[in-house]
Scaffold this active site. Structure first.
Site, PDB file in Angstrom:
ATOM      1  N   SER A  15      31.161  11.677  40.602  1.00  0.00           N
ATOM      2  CA  SER A  15      31.394  10.548  41.517  1.00  0.00           C
ATOM      3  C   SER A  15      32.207   9.409  40.906  1.00  0.00           C
ATOM      4  CB  SER A  15      30.045  10.018  42.021  1.00  0.00           C
ATOM      5  OG  SER A  15      29.134   9.889  40.961  1.00  0.00           O
ATOM      6  N   ILE A  19      35.601  11.768  46.811  1.00  0.00           N
ATOM      7  CA  ILE A  19      34.560  11.617  47.840  1.00  0.00           C
ATOM      8  C   ILE A  19      33.284  11.023  47.232  1.00  0.00           C
ATOM      9  CG2 ILE A  19      33.022  12.960  49.348  1.00  0.00           C
ATOM     10  CD1 ILE A  19      35.431  14.837  49.918  1.00  0.00           C
ATOM     11  N   TYR A 154      36.472  29.842  45.251  1.00  0.00           N
ATOM     12  CA  TYR A 154      35.934  28.534  45.671  1.00  0.00           C
ATOM     13  C   TYR A 154      35.118  28.683  46.957  1.00  0.00           C
ATOM     14  CZ  TYR A 154      36.221  23.728  47.610  1.00  0.00           C
ATOM     15  OH  TYR A 154      35.947  22.502  48.159  1.00  0.00           O
TER      16      TYR A 154
HETATM   17  N1  LIG Z   1      39.002  16.566  48.830  1.00  0.00           N
HETATM   18  C1  LIG Z   1      38.923  17.471  49.772  1.00  0.00           C
HETATM   19  O1  LIG Z   1      39.870  17.666  50.570  1.00  0.00           O
HETATM   20  C2  LIG Z   1      37.651  18.258  49.972  1.00  0.00           C
HETATM   21  C3  LIG Z   1      37.517  19.027  51.118  1.00  0.00           C
HETATM   22  C4  LIG Z   1      36.339  19.731  51.323  1.00  0.00           C
HETATM   23  C5  LIG Z   1      35.322  19.670  50.391  1.00  0.00           C
HETATM   24  N2  LIG Z   1      35.475  18.936  49.262  1.00  0.00           N
HETATM   25  C6  LIG Z   1      34.361  18.914  48.305  1.00  0.00           C
HETATM   26  O2  LIG Z   1      33.957  17.580  48.112  1.00  0.00           O
HETATM   27  C7  LIG Z   1      33.488  17.397  46.782  1.00  0.00           C
HETATM   28  C8  LIG Z   1      34.244  16.257  46.133  1.00  0.00           C
HETATM   29  O3  LIG Z   1      35.624  16.586  46.190  1.00  0.00           O
HETATM   30  P1  LIG Z   1      36.786  15.587  45.708  1.00  0.00           P
HETATM   31  O4  LIG Z   1      38.050  16.096  46.277  1.00  0.00           O
HETATM   32  O5  LIG Z   1      36.350  14.178  45.900  1.00  0.00           O
HETATM   33  O6  LIG Z   1      36.771  15.959  44.171  1.00  0.00           O
HETATM   34  P2  LIG Z   1      37.648  15.392  42.990  1.00  0.00           P
HETATM   35  O7  LIG Z   1      38.464  14.228  43.428  1.00  0.00           O
HETATM   36  O8  LIG Z   1      38.319  16.532  42.345  1.00  0.00           O
HETATM   37  O9  LIG Z   1      36.428  14.912  42.091  1.00  0.00           O
HETATM   38  C9  LIG Z   1      36.603  14.356  40.935  1.00  0.00           C
HETATM   39  C10 LIG Z   1      35.227  13.961  40.430  1.00  0.00           C
HETATM   40  O10 LIG Z   1      34.524  15.122  39.974  1.00  0.00           O
HETATM   41  C11 LIG Z   1      34.133  14.890  38.633  1.00  0.00           C
HETATM   42  N3  LIG Z   1      34.041  16.179  37.933  1.00  0.00           N
HETATM   43  C12 LIG Z   1      34.964  17.174  37.919  1.00  0.00           C
HETATM   44  N4  LIG Z   1      34.500  18.200  37.161  1.00  0.00           N
HETATM   45  C13 LIG Z   1      33.277  17.830  36.702  1.00  0.00           C
HETATM   46  C14 LIG Z   1      32.304  18.439  35.879  1.00  0.00           C
HETATM   47  N5  LIG Z   1      32.499  19.639  35.332  1.00  0.00           N
HETATM   48  N6  LIG Z   1      31.148  17.773  35.619  1.00  0.00           N
HETATM   49  C15 LIG Z   1      30.932  16.535  36.140  1.00  0.00           C
HETATM   50  N7  LIG Z   1      31.830  15.897  36.931  1.00  0.00           N
HETATM   51  C16 LIG Z   1      32.984  16.541  37.199  1.00  0.00           C
HETATM   52  C17 LIG Z   1      35.189  13.959  38.095  1.00  0.00           C
HETATM   53  O11 LIG Z   1      34.676  13.280  36.975  1.00  0.00           O
HETATM   54  P3  LIG Z   1      35.567  12.814  35.700  1.00  0.00           P
HETATM   55  O12 LIG Z   1      37.005  12.963  36.070  1.00  0.00           O
HETATM   56  O13 LIG Z   1      35.150  11.391  35.521  1.00  0.00           O
HETATM   57  O14 LIG Z   1      35.155  13.671  34.600  1.00  0.00           O
HETATM   58  C18 LIG Z   1      35.359  13.024  39.285  1.00  0.00           C
HETATM   59  O15 LIG Z   1      34.285  12.119  39.355  1.00  0.00           O
HETATM   60  C19 LIG Z   1      33.701  18.745  46.074  1.00  0.00           C
HETATM   61  O16 LIG Z   1      32.517  19.475  46.081  1.00  0.00           O
HETATM   62  C20 LIG Z   1      34.741  19.433  46.930  1.00  0.00           C
HETATM   63  O17 LIG Z   1      34.632  20.836  46.855  1.00  0.00           O
HETATM   64  C21 LIG Z   1      36.623  18.217  49.028  1.00  0.00           C
END
Ligand SMILES: NC(=O)c1ccc[n+]([C@@H]2O[C@H](COP(=O)([O-])OP(=O)(O)OC[C@H]3O[C@@H](n4cnc5c(N)ncnc54)[C@H](OP(=O)(O)O)[C@@H]3O)[C@@H](O)[C@H]2O)c1
Length: 264
Positions: A15, A19, A154
């Site tokens: 976080s 999101i 995924y």
């Molecule tokens: N964005 C979309 O379009 C979308 C659509 C559908 C579903 N989702 C789902 O929504 C969720 C959030 O997505 P997002 O797009 O916001 O993700 P994101 O921007 O890629 O998320 C980045 C965050 O995840 C952390 N992170 C990544 N790998 C990690 C690990 N191994 N351990 C702990 N923290 C980790 C990062 O922390 P640091 O960088 O600080 O290490 C950062 O806080 C995910 O489950 C994704 O599958 C996203």
């Protein structure tokens, strides 16, 4: 509307941005105590500082833990036993041909996307059940249902997440604990913004055109026909975290702009 979150403590995996960061901001505004998480002390501190700039008097802390590392996860146990709301948000993906994606990548995605939620839920659910109150929210994806052919690994992890979530919900029968899953569609996080900017530069197009093309050429089933904002996802998570959502349990809440179709 008062979401009655003032006395609730929340942990959100992954976080420091995207999101998860949006959910943290919304929950802080609602008065909850929030623990954010990322892989490194530096990224966590940066996100905590950013949130503190906006919400100086709020109850906020960060814990670094990498969900690829079993020892990191186990170290969270003491900190998290008492949380009222667990948001299993962390998720990693790759866009790759089924034939080139390696076993290592499959297992890594399963470890981070599924086992993080399994392990965290195992830590917090016993206390939630004994307190007769708690919320576990899984963040899935439209890919769990659409299964794009370049994202089979995924998508598999996200569909597995629905089974974990539903199974845990069965364990809450007759209590004040609920376990639900949200299913976002394409969402305009910082990561998505920089990806769109990169494609726009490569193809010599505007970001708006690249974004519009995605819905006319790739995610054609979307009824929304645009990226959702992080706020559109975070606000729903806030409601599900709230005591007001008590009649919703074992559910999948679609936030995918209609892309997965069907009447349910
Ligand atoms: N964005 C979309 O379009 C979308 C659509 C559908 C579903 N989702 C789902 O929504 C969720 C959030 O997505 P997002 O797009 O916001 O993700 P994101 O921007 O890629 O998320 C980045 C965050 O995840 C952390 N992170 C990544 N790998 C990690 C690990 N191994 N351990 C702990 N923290 C980790 C990062 O922390 P640091 O960088 O600080 O290490 C950062 O806080 C995910 O489950 C994704 O599958 C996203």
């Amino acid at each position: 509307m008062d979401l009655q979150l003032q006395d609730k403590s929340v942990f959100i995996s992954g976080s420091t941005s995207g999101i998860g960061f949006g959910i943290a901001s919304w929950l802080l505004k609602e008065g909850a105590s929030v623990i954010i998480n990322g892989r490194t002390d530096a990224s966590v501190q940066m996100a905590v500082d950013k949130l503190k700039d906006t919400y100086p008097s709020y109850k906020l802390k960060g814990i670094a833990a990498d969900f690829k590392r079993h020892a990191d996860i186990m170290s969270l146990k003491e900190e998290l036993t008492d949380v009222d709301v667990l948001i299993n948000n962390v998720g990693i993906y790759s866009s790759e041909s089924f034939f080139s994606i390696t076993d290592e990548t499959w297992l890594e995605q399963f470890e981070v996307n599924v086992m993080s939620g399994v392990r965290l839920s195992r830590m917090v659910l016993p206390t939630m059940l004994s307190k007769d109150w708690g919320r576990i929210i899984f963040v899935s994806s439209e890919c769990a249902s659409l299964v794009p052919e370049d994202m089979i690994s995924y998508s598999t992890t996200k569909s597995a997440m629905h089974a974990v979530s539903r199974g845990l919900a069965h364990m809450t029968k007759g209590t004040g604990v609920t376990v639900n899953t949200i299913m976002p569609g394409s969402t305009l996080t910082e990561g998505a913004e920089s990806f769109l900017a990169q494609v726009a530069a490569t193809e010599n197009k505007s970001v708006e055109d690249v974004s519009a093309d995605f819905f006319t050429e790739v995610r054609t089933s979307s009824l929304l026909q645009r990226f959702a904002s992080v706020d559109e996802i975070a606000s729903t998570v806030c409601y599900l975290a709230s005591p007001l959502s008590s009649a919703t349990n074992g559910a999948t809440i679609k936030l995918e702009g209609g892309s997965t179709g069907g009447i349910l």
